[in-house]
Design a protein around this motif. Structure first.
Motif, PDB file in Angstrom:
ATOM      1  N   ARG A  46       6.590 -74.645  -1.550  1.00 46.19           N
ATOM      2  CA  ARG A  46       6.439 -74.908  -2.985  1.00 46.19           C
ATOM      3  C   ARG A  46       7.372 -74.025  -3.803  1.00 46.19           C
ATOM      4  NH1 ARG A  46       1.232 -76.500  -4.375  1.00 46.19           N
ATOM      5  NH2 ARG A  46       1.931 -76.345  -6.552  1.00 46.19           N
ATOM      6  N   MET A 102       1.462 -69.837  10.582  1.00 45.62           N
ATOM      7  CA  MET A 102       2.517 -70.160   9.634  1.00 45.62           C
ATOM      8  C   MET A 102       3.275 -68.881   9.294  1.00 45.62           C
ATOM      9  SD  MET A 102       2.249 -71.662   5.730  1.00 45.62           S
ATOM     10  CE  MET A 102       1.644 -73.274   6.232  1.00 45.62           C
ATOM     11  N   THR A 113      -3.343 -75.046  -0.591  1.00 44.42           N
ATOM     12  CA  THR A 113      -3.098 -76.381  -0.037  1.00 44.42           C
ATOM     13  C   THR A 113      -3.891 -76.595   1.246  1.00 44.42           C
ATOM     14  OG1 THR A 113      -0.876 -76.446  -0.990  1.00 44.42           O
ATOM     15  CG2 THR A 113      -1.328 -77.944   0.843  1.00 44.42           C
ATOM     16  N   LEU A 173       3.671 -79.618   6.180  1.00 43.00           N
ATOM     17  CA  LEU A 173       3.708 -78.850   4.934  1.00 43.00           C
ATOM     18  C   LEU A 173       5.120 -78.343   4.649  1.00 43.00           C
ATOM     19  CD1 LEU A 173       0.400 -76.804   5.269  1.00 43.00           C
ATOM     20  CD2 LEU A 173       0.874 -78.614   3.613  1.00 43.00           C
ATOM     21  N   LEU A 178       9.343 -72.268   5.647  1.00 36.94           N
ATOM     22  CA  LEU A 178       8.117 -72.225   6.442  1.00 36.94           C
ATOM     23  C   LEU A 178       8.435 -72.529   7.898  1.00 36.94           C
ATOM     24  CD1 LEU A 178       5.647 -74.397   4.281  1.00 36.94           C
ATOM     25  CD2 LEU A 178       6.079 -71.932   4.119  1.00 36.94           C
ATOM     26  N   GLU A 232       4.456 -67.685  -2.109  1.00 34.98           N
ATOM     27  CA  GLU A 232       4.449 -68.952  -1.377  1.00 34.98           C
ATOM     28  C   GLU A 232       3.217 -69.052  -0.490  1.00 34.98           C
ATOM     29  OE1 GLU A 232       5.254 -72.641   0.088  1.00 34.98           O
ATOM     30  OE2 GLU A 232       6.101 -71.641  -1.676  1.00 34.98           O
ATOM     31  N   GLN A 238       0.279 -71.990  -0.179  1.00 32.60           N
ATOM     32  CA  GLN A 238      -0.078 -72.633   1.084  1.00 32.60           C
ATOM     33  C   GLN A 238      -1.562 -72.469   1.411  1.00 32.60           C
ATOM     34  OE1 GLN A 238       1.845 -74.690   2.675  1.00 32.60           O
ATOM     35  NE2 GLN A 238       3.597 -74.296   1.327  1.00 32.60           N
ATOM     36  N   ILE A 283       6.289 -67.386   6.821  1.00 34.22           N
ATOM     37  CA  ILE A 283       6.946 -67.687   5.546  1.00 34.22           C
ATOM     38  C   ILE A 283       8.047 -66.659   5.312  1.00 34.22           C
ATOM     39  CG2 ILE A 283       6.607 -67.945   3.054  1.00 34.22           C
ATOM     40  CD1 ILE A 283       3.579 -68.383   3.759  1.00 34.22           C
TER      41      ILE A 283
END
Length: 368
Positions: free
Chosen positions: A268, A181, A210, A265, A274, A203, A207, A183
C-alpha cells in the motif's frame, strides 16, 4: 495416589518440550521400556532437524485386514523446569496438575495401557499401528509423512488428544495455515530526511489491517497476526519489518481461497516491497458420514461402559487427526483425558476420567 496416577506422574516428570530432543527421546525410552518383551514390534525413527525420535509400535493378528492407527504425541509446549517452578505436579481433589499432563501425556499413557491389555487378552482382531511422535506441538514437520504413510488404507485413526468441555470428543477440526511476510522500505534519518524514507512499519500496519480483515466468523475463517517485528532505533525510518500470521479455515475450498488472497497481497505504501511465503499446514478435518458412523459406534461402546459420549462442534485447534481425516480415514480425536488448561500454567486432567476413557479406547481396539 492411584497406580495410574503414579505411572502418569513418571511420564510428566520427564519434561519434553518439542525443541528439547533429549527430553523427548527420554520419553520414547520410557515407552519402549514399557512394551519390551510383550510381543510388540518396535521401530524407532531417528529425529532430524534437531527434533526428537518417533516410535512406532505394531501388534495384532497379521490377517491382511486394514489396521487401526493410534496416534499420540509426547512433546509438550512447556519449557524444561516448568514442573519445578510455576506448574508443579500435584493433585487437588479430582484435578491432576502438571506440564503436558492434559495435552497429552495422560491420554498417550491411557491408550498405551489399553493397547497392551487388548493384546495380552487376545482381543485384537486386526493389526494395530501405534505411533508416538515428537513434534506435534510445532506442526508435525518431521512426522507428517510418517503419519500419512501409516494412515493410507487404515480402518480408522484414533487420536489421543485431550477431551473437551466435560469429556466430549472431537470429530472435526479447522485446517490451519501459516504465513510469514517480510516488508522492505527505505531507511532515512527521521529528523533530517524523513520525507525520503519509506517506513516498513507503516506498511506493516496497513497489512495487519488487511490481513485481519479477512476474518469471517460466519464462514469459519480467522486470521491472526501473532508477531510484528521491525525497526532499529527511534530516529531512523524503519527499512525492514516482518509479520507472522496464523489462519484457520473450515473447508478445503476456504483454505485455497485464503492462501490465494494472502499470497496475492501487494504493498500500500509507494516504494516498498513485500515477500510472502507459506500456505496450509494442516488440512481441515471434516465430520464426514464415515466419521459420524465411527462416532456413533464409539458412543454405543461408551454407553455400555456406563457414560454418555458426546462430541463438540468443529474446533479451531489442529492435530495430527487433520492429516488422517484428509486422507479419508475415519478419525476420532479427543480420546484422551478430560480436564482443562492446555498450554497454560493451570493445565490439569481429571483423575475420574482415566478409567472410563481407557476402557473406551480398549473397546474400540477390540471392536473396529
Amino acid at each position: 495416589m492411584t497406580s495410574a496416577a503414579e505411572a502418569i506422574s513418571t511420564w510428566v516428570r520427564q519434561e519434553s518440550q518439542s525443541q528439547d530432543s533429549a527430553g523427548v527421546n527420554a520419553m520414547m525410552d520410557l515407552v519402549a521400556a514399557e512394551v519390551a518383551g510383550q510381543g510388540i514390534a518396535t521401530e524407532r525413527i531417528a529425529g532430524r532437524e534437531g527434533l526428537g525420535d518417533h516410535l512406532v509400535l505394531r501388534a495384532g493378528p497379521q490377517t491382511g485386514q486394514a489396521p487401526i492407527l493410534v496416534l499420540s504425541h509426547l512433546d509438550t509446549v512447556h519449557p524444561k523446569g516448568t514442573i519445578n517452578g510455576p506448574l508443579p505436579l500435584r493433585i487437588e481433589g479430582d484435578k491432576f496438575y502438571g506440564p503436558g499432563l492434559y495435552d497429552m501425556k495422560a491420554g498417550a499413557w491411557m491408550a498405551l495401557q489399553a493397547f497392551r491389555e487388548a493384546l495380552a487378552e487376545g482381543l485384537l482382531t486386526r493389526p494395530v499401528t501405534f505411533i508416538f511422535t515428537a513434534d506435534e506441538e510445532i506442526g508435525s514437520p518431521t512426522s507428517r509423512a510418517l503419519i500419512e504413510a501409516a494412515a493410507k488404507g487404515a480402518r480408522a485413526a484414533l487420536i489421543t488428544e485431550p477431551a473437551r468441555h466435560g469429556g466430549k470428543i472431537v470429530t472435526a477440526r479447522k485446517g490451519t495455515a501459516s504465513f510469514e511476510m517480510e516488508i522492505e522500505g527505505r531507511a532515512a534519518h527521521a529528523g533530517v530526511n524523513h520525507a525520503l524514507g519509506r517506513s516498513a512499519l507503516r506498511e506493516a500496519a496497513h497489512q495487519v489491517l488487511t490481513l485481519e480483515g479477512m476474518t469471517d466468523y460466519e464462514a469459519g475463517t480467522t486470521i491472526n497476526v501473532g508477531q510484528l517485528k521491525g525497526g532499529t532505533v527511534t530516529n531512523v525510518v524503519p527499512q525492514f519489518a516482518s509479520l507472522k500470521i496464523d489462519g484457520r479455515v473450515s473447508s478445503l475450498a476456504a483454505g485455497e481461497d485464503l492462501v490465494r488472497r494472502v499470497l496475492a497481497l501487494t504493498p500500500r505504501t509507494p516504494d516498498t516491497a513485500l515477500r510472502i511465503r507459506g500456505g496450509m499446514n494442516r488440512p481441515p478435518y471434516e465430520k464426514t458420514p464415515d466419521v459420524a458412523a465411527l462416532f456413533d459406534h464409539a458412543r454405543a461402546l461408551a454407553a455400555e461402559i456406563g457414560y454418555l459420549l458426546e462430541d463438540v462442534p468443529m474446533t479451531g485447534g489442529g492435530s495430527d487427526g487433520n492429516f488422517t481425516a484428509a486422507l479419508g480415514v475415519p478419525t476420532l480425536d479427543g480420546l484422551g483425558i478430560d480436564g482443562d488448561g492446555a498450554h497454560t500454567l493451570q493445565e490439569h486432567g481429571l483423575l475420574s476420567s482415566i478409567a472410563p476413557r481407557q476402557a473406551l479406547i480398549k473397546a474400540l481396539l477390540r471392536t473396529l
